[in-house]
Design a protein around this motif. Structure first.
Motif, PDB file in Angstrom:
ATOM      1  N   HIS A 116       0.806  -1.231   0.000  1.00 34.66           N
ATOM      2  CA  HIS A 116       0.000   0.000   0.000  1.00 34.66           C
ATOM      3  C   HIS A 116       0.842   1.287   0.000  1.00 34.66           C
ATOM      4  O   HIS A 116       0.301   2.373   0.128  1.00 34.66           O
ATOM      5  CB  HIS A 116      -1.051  -0.008   1.124  1.00 34.66           C
ATOM      6  N   LYS A 117       2.153   1.141  -0.162  1.00 34.82           N
ATOM      7  CA  LYS A 117       2.982   2.331  -0.356  1.00 34.82           C
ATOM      8  C   LYS A 117       3.401   2.347  -1.830  1.00 34.82           C
ATOM      9  O   LYS A 117       2.585   2.669  -2.684  1.00 34.82           O
ATOM     10  CB  LYS A 117       4.174   2.334   0.604  1.00 34.82           C
ATOM     11  N   PHE A 118       4.648   1.958  -2.124  1.00 36.92           N
ATOM     12  CA  PHE A 118       5.099   2.085  -3.508  1.00 36.92           C
ATOM     13  C   PHE A 118       4.782   0.850  -4.370  1.00 36.92           C
ATOM     14  O   PHE A 118       5.323   0.712  -5.464  1.00 36.92           O
ATOM     15  CB  PHE A 118       6.568   2.485  -3.549  1.00 36.92           C
ATOM     16  N   GLY A 119       3.863  -0.032  -3.855  1.00 35.25           N
ATOM     17  CA  GLY A 119       3.259  -1.027  -4.743  1.00 35.25           C
ATOM     18  C   GLY A 119       2.017  -0.433  -5.390  1.00 35.25           C
ATOM     19  O   GLY A 119       1.430  -1.027  -6.283  1.00 35.25           O
ATOM     20  N   PHE A 120       1.592   0.745  -4.895  1.00 35.38           N
ATOM     21  CA  PHE A 120       0.436   1.486  -5.407  1.00 35.38           C
ATOM     22  C   PHE A 120      -0.873   0.698  -5.290  1.00 35.38           C
ATOM     23  O   PHE A 120      -1.781   0.858  -6.106  1.00 35.38           O
ATOM     24  CB  PHE A 120       0.663   1.921  -6.871  1.00 35.38           C
ATOM     25  N   CYS A 121      -0.970  -0.173  -4.275  1.00 30.88           N
ATOM     26  CA  CYS A 121      -2.171  -0.988  -4.063  1.00 30.88           C
ATOM     27  C   CYS A 121      -3.044  -0.359  -2.986  1.00 30.88           C
ATOM     28  O   CYS A 121      -2.552   0.420  -2.166  1.00 30.88           O
ATOM     29  CB  CYS A 121      -1.751  -2.387  -3.620  1.00 30.88           C
ATOM     30  N   PRO A 122      -4.334  -0.696  -2.955  1.00 30.76           N
ATOM     31  CA  PRO A 122      -5.204  -0.103  -1.943  1.00 30.76           C
ATOM     32  C   PRO A 122      -4.832  -0.548  -0.528  1.00 30.76           C
ATOM     33  O   PRO A 122      -4.374  -1.672  -0.329  1.00 30.76           O
ATOM     34  CB  PRO A 122      -6.603  -0.629  -2.299  1.00 30.76           C
ATOM     35  N   LYS A 123      -5.031   0.334   0.422  1.00 32.06           N
ATOM     36  CA  LYS A 123      -4.785   0.026   1.840  1.00 32.06           C
ATOM     37  C   LYS A 123      -5.909  -0.894   2.334  1.00 32.06           C
ATOM     38  O   LYS A 123      -7.028  -0.747   1.872  1.00 32.06           O
ATOM     39  CB  LYS A 123      -4.803   1.324   2.668  1.00 32.06           C
ATOM     40  N   PRO A 124      -5.703  -1.762   3.321  1.00 28.75           N
ATOM     41  CA  PRO A 124      -4.441  -2.042   3.994  1.00 28.75           C
ATOM     42  C   PRO A 124      -3.758  -3.261   3.376  1.00 28.75           C
ATOM     43  O   PRO A 124      -4.351  -4.321   3.297  1.00 28.75           O
ATOM     44  CB  PRO A 124      -4.904  -2.363   5.411  1.00 28.75           C
ATOM     45  N   ALA A 125      -2.507  -3.128   2.992  1.00 26.16           N
ATOM     46  CA  ALA A 125      -1.833  -4.244   2.343  1.00 26.16           C
ATOM     47  C   ALA A 125      -0.318  -4.171   2.484  1.00 26.16           C
ATOM     48  O   ALA A 125       0.316  -3.230   2.025  1.00 26.16           O
ATOM     49  CB  ALA A 125      -2.196  -4.289   0.862  1.00 26.16           C
ATOM     50  N   SER A 126       0.209  -5.186   3.145  1.00 26.22           N
ATOM     51  CA  SER A 126       1.667  -5.316   3.246  1.00 26.22           C
ATOM     52  C   SER A 126       2.010  -6.794   3.102  1.00 26.22           C
ATOM     53  O   SER A 126       1.121  -7.660   3.129  1.00 26.22           O
ATOM     54  CB  SER A 126       2.143  -4.779   4.599  1.00 26.22           C
ATOM     55  N   THR A 127       3.295  -7.069   2.939  1.00 28.96           N
ATOM     56  CA  THR A 127       3.726  -8.459   2.848  1.00 28.96           C
ATOM     57  C   THR A 127       4.933  -8.671   3.764  1.00 28.96           C
ATOM     58  O   THR A 127       5.703  -7.739   4.017  1.00 28.96           O
ATOM     59  CB  THR A 127       4.130  -8.811   1.398  1.00 28.96           C
ATOM     60  N   LEU A 128       5.036  -9.900   4.236  1.00 25.44           N
ATOM     61  CA  LEU A 128       6.178 -10.279   5.065  1.00 25.44           C
ATOM     62  C   LEU A 128       6.703 -11.614   4.529  1.00 25.44           C
ATOM     63  O   LEU A 128       5.913 -12.550   4.333  1.00 25.44           O
ATOM     64  CB  LEU A 128       5.736 -10.425   6.526  1.00 25.44           C
ATOM     65  N   PHE A 129       7.991 -11.660   4.271  1.00 28.83           N
ATOM     66  CA  PHE A 129       8.582 -12.875   3.701  1.00 28.83           C
ATOM     67  C   PHE A 129       9.624 -13.453   4.657  1.00 28.83           C
ATOM     68  O   PHE A 129      10.387 -12.700   5.287  1.00 28.83           O
ATOM     69  CB  PHE A 129       9.225 -12.563   2.346  1.00 28.83           C
ATOM     70  N   TYR A 130       9.616 -14.780   4.740  1.00 27.21           N
ATOM     71  CA  TYR A 130      10.575 -15.502   5.586  1.00 27.21           C
ATOM     72  C   TYR A 130      11.425 -16.393   4.697  1.00 27.21           C
ATOM     73  O   TYR A 130      10.886 -17.083   3.823  1.00 27.21           O
ATOM     74  CB  TYR A 130       9.840 -16.415   6.568  1.00 27.21           C
ATOM     75  N   ARG A 131      12.720 -16.392   4.958  1.00 27.39           N
ATOM     76  CA  ARG A 131      13.604 -17.277   4.186  1.00 27.39           C
ATOM     77  C   ARG A 131      13.177 -18.734   4.325  1.00 27.39           C
ATOM     78  O   ARG A 131      13.299 -19.522   3.405  1.00 27.39           O
ATOM     79  CB  ARG A 131      15.047 -17.121   4.704  1.00 27.39           C
TER      80      ARG A 131
END
Ligand code: PLP
Length: 399
Positions: A227-242
């Motif tokens: 929802h920042k520089f992915g330009f997607c609607p809020k609320p949206a984030s991602t978390l990745f684990y190795r």
């Protein structure tokens, strides 16, 4: 409701230097329409009821795993924002530490991070009763990794680096922090909340930027906000684990209550399916070419702002930014008083404390606003030099 909003800051004309992120109207509409097509569904039911949403979520996460060069066995979670992604990474790191050392250290655990790391770490540390140790920055505003090393002890559960940090828009030396992480065996989280979904395209366009992803062996998790520089609607984030096993550590499982096992990889239970659909639609709408074009425009726009700001007498850029975040101030006049002048002219000023600076986090809303901004900045500086604004009354605040 429109009347209520009539006194809002004029963000559509780029007067807010944070809060809203726009690529172009078409991308905005694609995200908005997809959001409302799935307004009622619940992403909590993505594997049992709303298979379409479950599939979209998986495909969005797969895009991110690919973007950050994740190895086989990696996993991702779709969250409500940077703060939630960071919270989950901290919880997973704490539980990994507990798994290794037992619970005996509870209460005395700490996180070692750059002074510029986001306040979401403070929030997570407060909730989980962790101590924060902030390492100083070099004059280029990147963290001093040797200082981080000195802050580590046997109760350090997590190292942090930002890509980029919010106050200055610079990427920390993640490669050096990753080496420290490997050497010390401590979890490294890369906070790419602000830059994660766009910086790889700055790089593909030929900007020389530091690596910050899973290619660096010590990087164990990465947060990146759609929802920042992915330009997607809020609320949206991602978390990745190795490693998928680390996602298990972030998992919250409750079994004692009457309704059976409750198991979520996120802090939230119910989650807006619209945010998942909006993200899927925007990623597919823009594709690699769309993000590269956005990155090129952001880079050109930032260079133009930097040039114009530095052309004003006495004005200094506090760090050469890696993306479209600028922090600037002056050794010869009070930047807070300049901020007051900008506020009087209809701009929302955001200030930093260390160093005293005006802060801009710019998306493409700010491209057409540049000339007005620079003209008003020049006029505000002239007022201050004439003694027109006295002492500043604006405080550095966030949110
Ligand atoms: C570097 C960084 N991390 C984390 C966050 C927190 O994200 P959110 O506001 O989505 O919780 C931000 C917000 O601007 C940020 O810039």
């Amino acid at each position: 409701m429109q009347a209520f909003a009539s006194t809002d800051i004029d963000w559509r004309r780029g007067r807010a230097p944070l809060f809203v992120f726009l690529n172009d109207q078409e991308t905005h509409d694609v995200g908005r329409n997809a959001y409302f097509d799935f307004f009622t569904e619940n992403a909590l039911g993505g594997t049992r009821a709303f298979f379409g949403i479950g599939r979209m979520e998986k495909e969005v996460l797969d895009c991110g795993l690919d973007l950050f060069q994740a190895p086989d066995g990696a996993a991702g979670s779709f969250t409500s924002g940077g703060s939630e992604s960071i919270f989950l990474a901290v919880k997973a790191a704490r539980d990994a530490y507990r798994a290794r050392h037992g619970r005996r250290h509870d209460g005395g655990l700490n996180i070692v991070m750059p002074d510029s790391a986001h306040a979401a770490f403070d929030k997570s540390a407060d909730v989980m009763d962790l101590e924060l140790r902030r390492a100083p920055l070099y004059p280029d505003r990147r963290v001093d990794v040797q200082a981080m090393r000195k802050l580590i002890d046997d109760r350090t559960i997590l190292l942090v680096g930002s890509a980029p940090c919010y106050p200055h828009g610079v990427i920390d030396p993640i490669d050096a922090i990753a080496e420290l992480a490997v050497e010390s065996g401590i979890w490294l989280h890369v906070d790419a909340c602000v830059g994660g979904w766009i910086l790889p395209f700055f790089k593909k366009n030929g900007r020389p930027l530091r690596d910050f992803d899973f290619r660096l062996a010590g990087v164990r998790s990465i947060s990146a906000d759609l929802h920042k520089f992915g330009f997607c609607p809020k609320p949206a984030s991602t978390l990745f684990y190795r490693d998928r096993a680390d996602q298990e550590r972030a998992m919250f499982v409750a079994d004692a209550w009457p309704s059976g096992t409750f198991r979520t990889a996120t802090l939230a239970g119910t989650r807006p399916a619209g945010a998942v659909a909006g993200a899927w639609a925007v990623l597919h709408h823009l594709g690699e070419q769309g993000y590269r074009k956005a990155a090129a425009r952001l880079a050109d726009m930032t260079d133009a702002y930097l040039r114009d700001i530095e052309a004003i007498d006495g004005m200094r850029i506090w760090a050469r930014p890696d993306m479209s975040i600028i922090n600037f101030g002056s050794d010869s006049y009070d930047i807070g008083a300049v901020a007051k002048g900008m506020s009087d002219r209809g701009w929302l000023p955001t200030l930093t404390r260390r160093p005293p600076g005006l802060h801009l986090m710019m998306s493409l809303l700010h491209e057409p606003a540049r000339q007005d901004f620079v003209a008003d900045l020049r006029a505000s500086v002239a007022d201050v030099l004439r003694g027109g604004h006295g002492q500043s009354k604006i405080e550095a605040t966030y949110g």
